[in-house]
Design a protein around this motif. Structure first.
Motif, short mmCIF file in Angstrom:
data_model
loop_
_atom_site.label_atom_id
_atom_site.label_comp_id
_atom_site.label_asym_id
_atom_site.label_seq_id
_atom_site.Cartn_x
_atom_site.Cartn_y
_atom_site.Cartn_z
N ARG A 148 0.85 -1.20 0.00
CA ARG A 148 0.00 0.00 0.00
C ARG A 148 0.88 1.24 0.00
N TYR A 149 0.32 2.35 -0.49
CA TYR A 149 1.10 3.59 -0.52
C TYR A 149 0.18 4.80 -0.41
N ILE A 150 0.78 5.92 -0.10
CA ILE A 150 0.10 7.21 -0.15
C ILE A 150 1.14 8.24 -0.57
N VAL A 151 0.69 9.31 -1.21
CA VAL A 151 1.62 10.33 -1.67
C VAL A 151 1.35 11.62 -0.90
N ILE A 152 2.44 12.22 -0.41
CA ILE A 152 2.38 13.49 0.31
C ILE A 152 3.20 14.51 -0.45
N GLU A 153 3.08 15.77 -0.05
CA GLU A 153 3.90 16.81 -0.65
C GLU A 153 4.75 17.48 0.42
N ASP A 154 5.98 17.83 0.05
CA ASP A 154 6.81 18.62 0.96
C ASP A 154 6.44 20.10 0.79
N PRO A 155 7.02 20.98 1.57
CA PRO A 155 6.64 22.39 1.47
C PRO A 155 6.87 23.01 0.10
N ALA A 156 7.78 22.46 -0.68
CA ALA A 156 8.05 23.00 -2.02
C ALA A 156 7.15 22.38 -3.09
#
Length: 119
Positions: A99-107
């Protein structure tokens, strides 16, 4: 803890051309094909995955996706939500290794969190 890089995904606009380049030009070998658009390359510790996407990558778009191993994706996701981390989708999704999920960093760079639970 989320401190172990586990996969490096390279987004490409033509999977066959990419496989040809990585195997014939850079001497990687294919370890596994996951359908028509995802190919994993043989690599010592961190797998390199080629993934075909619909739009061609430009310098303004992200072409490489950092993958980080999660031992407990639900717990890590809870902690990330509490910290206000931007998620690209609400719940983990299935992928070939688990399983996976995608996040974003501040940039705005995307980071994939992967829990290996298949195999």
């Amino acid at each position: 803890m989320l401190n172990e890089v586990c996969v490096l995904t390279v987004k490409v606009d033509n999977i066959r051309a990419a496989v040809d380049f990585y195997t014939n030009v850079l001497d990687f070998a294919v370890s596994e094909e996951y359908g028509e658009k995802i190919v994993s390359l043989v690599h010592n510790e961190i797998p390199i995955v080629l993934e075909e996407v619909k739009t061609k990558t430009t310098s303004a778009e992200q072409g490489v996706l950092l993958g980080i191993r999660s031992e407990d994706l639900d717990k890590d996701l809870e902690q990330l939500k509490a910290k206000g981390v931007k998620l690209l989708f609400d719940e983990p999704e299935a992928c070939p290794p688990g399983r996976y999920i995608v996040i974003e960093d501040p940039a705005g760079n995307q980071i994939e969190l992967v829990e290996f639970c298949n195999g």
